[in-house]
Design an enzyme around this catalytic site. Structure first.
Site, PDB file in Angstrom:
ATOM      1  N   CYS A   1       3.470  -1.843   3.763  1.00  0.00           N
ATOM      2  CA  CYS A   1       2.085  -1.449   3.543  1.00  0.00           C
ATOM      3  C   CYS A   1       1.251  -1.763   4.795  1.00  0.00           C
ATOM      4  O   CYS A   1       1.247  -2.912   5.271  1.00  0.00           O
ATOM      5  CB  CYS A   1       1.514  -2.198   2.344  1.00  0.00           C
ATOM      6  SG  CYS A   1      -0.160  -1.654   1.955  1.00  0.00           S
TER       7      CYS A   1
ATOM      8  N   CYS B   1      -1.971  -1.936   5.122  1.00  0.00           N
ATOM      9  CA  CYS B   1      -3.332  -2.437   4.854  1.00  0.00           C
ATOM     10  C   CYS B   1      -3.372  -3.944   4.665  1.00  0.00           C
ATOM     11  O   CYS B   1      -4.357  -4.466   4.154  1.00  0.00           O
ATOM     12  CB  CYS B   1      -3.882  -1.780   3.603  1.00  0.00           C
ATOM     13  SG  CYS B   1      -3.733  -0.014   3.633  1.00  0.00           S
TER      14      CYS B   1
ATOM     15  N   CYS C   1       6.245   0.375   0.643  1.00  0.00           N
ATOM     16  CA  CYS C   1       5.626   1.503  -0.065  1.00  0.00           C
ATOM     17  C   CYS C   1       6.662   2.395  -0.758  1.00  0.00           C
ATOM     18  O   CYS C   1       7.648   2.769  -0.122  1.00  0.00           O
ATOM     19  CB  CYS C   1       4.831   2.335   0.933  1.00  0.00           C
ATOM     20  SG  CYS C   1       3.709   3.506   0.140  1.00  0.00           S
TER      21      CYS C   1
ATOM     22  N   CYS D   1       4.532   0.112  -3.209  1.00  0.00           N
ATOM     23  CA  CYS D   1       4.601  -1.313  -3.517  1.00  0.00           C
ATOM     24  C   CYS D   1       4.672  -1.542  -5.026  1.00  0.00           C
ATOM     25  O   CYS D   1       4.499  -0.620  -5.832  1.00  0.00           O
ATOM     26  CB  CYS D   1       3.381  -2.012  -2.943  1.00  0.00           C
ATOM     27  SG  CYS D   1       1.835  -1.379  -3.630  1.00  0.00           S
TER      28      CYS D   1
ATOM     29  N   CYS E   1      -3.146   1.441  -5.718  1.00  0.00           N
ATOM     30  CA  CYS E   1      -2.907   1.521  -4.273  1.00  0.00           C
ATOM     31  C   CYS E   1      -4.170   1.033  -3.579  1.00  0.00           C
ATOM     32  O   CYS E   1      -5.167   1.752  -3.514  1.00  0.00           O
ATOM     33  CB  CYS E   1      -2.592   2.956  -3.861  1.00  0.00           C
ATOM     34  SG  CYS E   1      -2.527   3.188  -2.068  1.00  0.00           S
TER      35      CYS E   1
HETATM   36  S1  SF4 Z   1       1.226   2.284  -2.535  1.00  0.00           S
HETATM   37 FE1  SF4 Z   1      -0.651   1.988  -1.342  1.00  0.00          FE
HETATM   38  S2  SF4 Z   1      -1.035  -0.231  -1.411  1.00  0.00           S
HETATM   39 FE2  SF4 Z   1       1.077   0.123  -2.030  1.00  0.00          FE
HETATM   40  S3  SF4 Z   1       2.292  -0.066  -0.143  1.00  0.00           S
HETATM   41 FE3  SF4 Z   1       1.825   2.098  -0.387  1.00  0.00          FE
HETATM   42  S4  SF4 Z   1      -0.030   2.425   0.797  1.00  0.00           S
HETATM   43 FE4  SF4 Z   1       0.124   0.198   0.461  1.00  0.00          FE
END
Ligand code: SF4
Length: 115
Positions: free
Chosen positions: A57, A59, A76, A78, A87
């Site tokens: 991820c 972020c 991802c 996740c 998310c």
């Molecule tokens: S689903 Fe969203 S929060 Fe989860 S790893 Fe992927 S981009 Fe990041």
């Protein structure tokens, strides 16, 4: 992000682009009304896939990326996305979220424009 990227990065970018569109359809989630958000997250996933072999991820801040990869929580999609459709990067948005568009598609050209 660096302006010069390897061929492998662009292969990873294509793979993550396909993944994002397919996964949005599978989960009935939608991309942001702001295509730069979607583009930056897809590029961030591709960057990790290029450097570390898996789309961690983009972020989050990691003190130990190798340990995070072994934990397998923030790869991802996740665990919070898989279990609760949450998310926090705003790549996959629920239809009722205020910044959700009605699209599960983004062009590769739009992603390139935001690199
Ligand atoms: S689903 Fe969203 S929060 Fe989860 S790893 Fe992927 S981009 Fe990041």
């Amino acid at each position: 992000m660096d302006s010069i990227k390897s061929d492998n990065f662009y292969n990873c970018l294509k793979a993550m682009h396909t993944f994002a569109e397919t996964y949005a359809q599978q989960t009935n989630t939608f991309f942001s009304v702001d295509p730069s958000v979607t583009s930056i997250i897809i590029a961030g996933l591709a960057n990790y896939k290029d450097n570390d072999g898996v789309p961690l991820c983009p972020c989050r801040n990691y003190s130990n990326e190798k340990a995070e990869i072994e934990l397998n929580y923030w790869i991802c999609p996740c665990v919070s996305m898989r279990e609760r459709k949450e998310c926090h990067c705003k790549l996959f948005l629920q239809p009722n979220e205020s910044d959700a568009s009605s699209s599960q598609k983004i062009s590769i050209e739009t992603i390139y424009e935001n690199l």
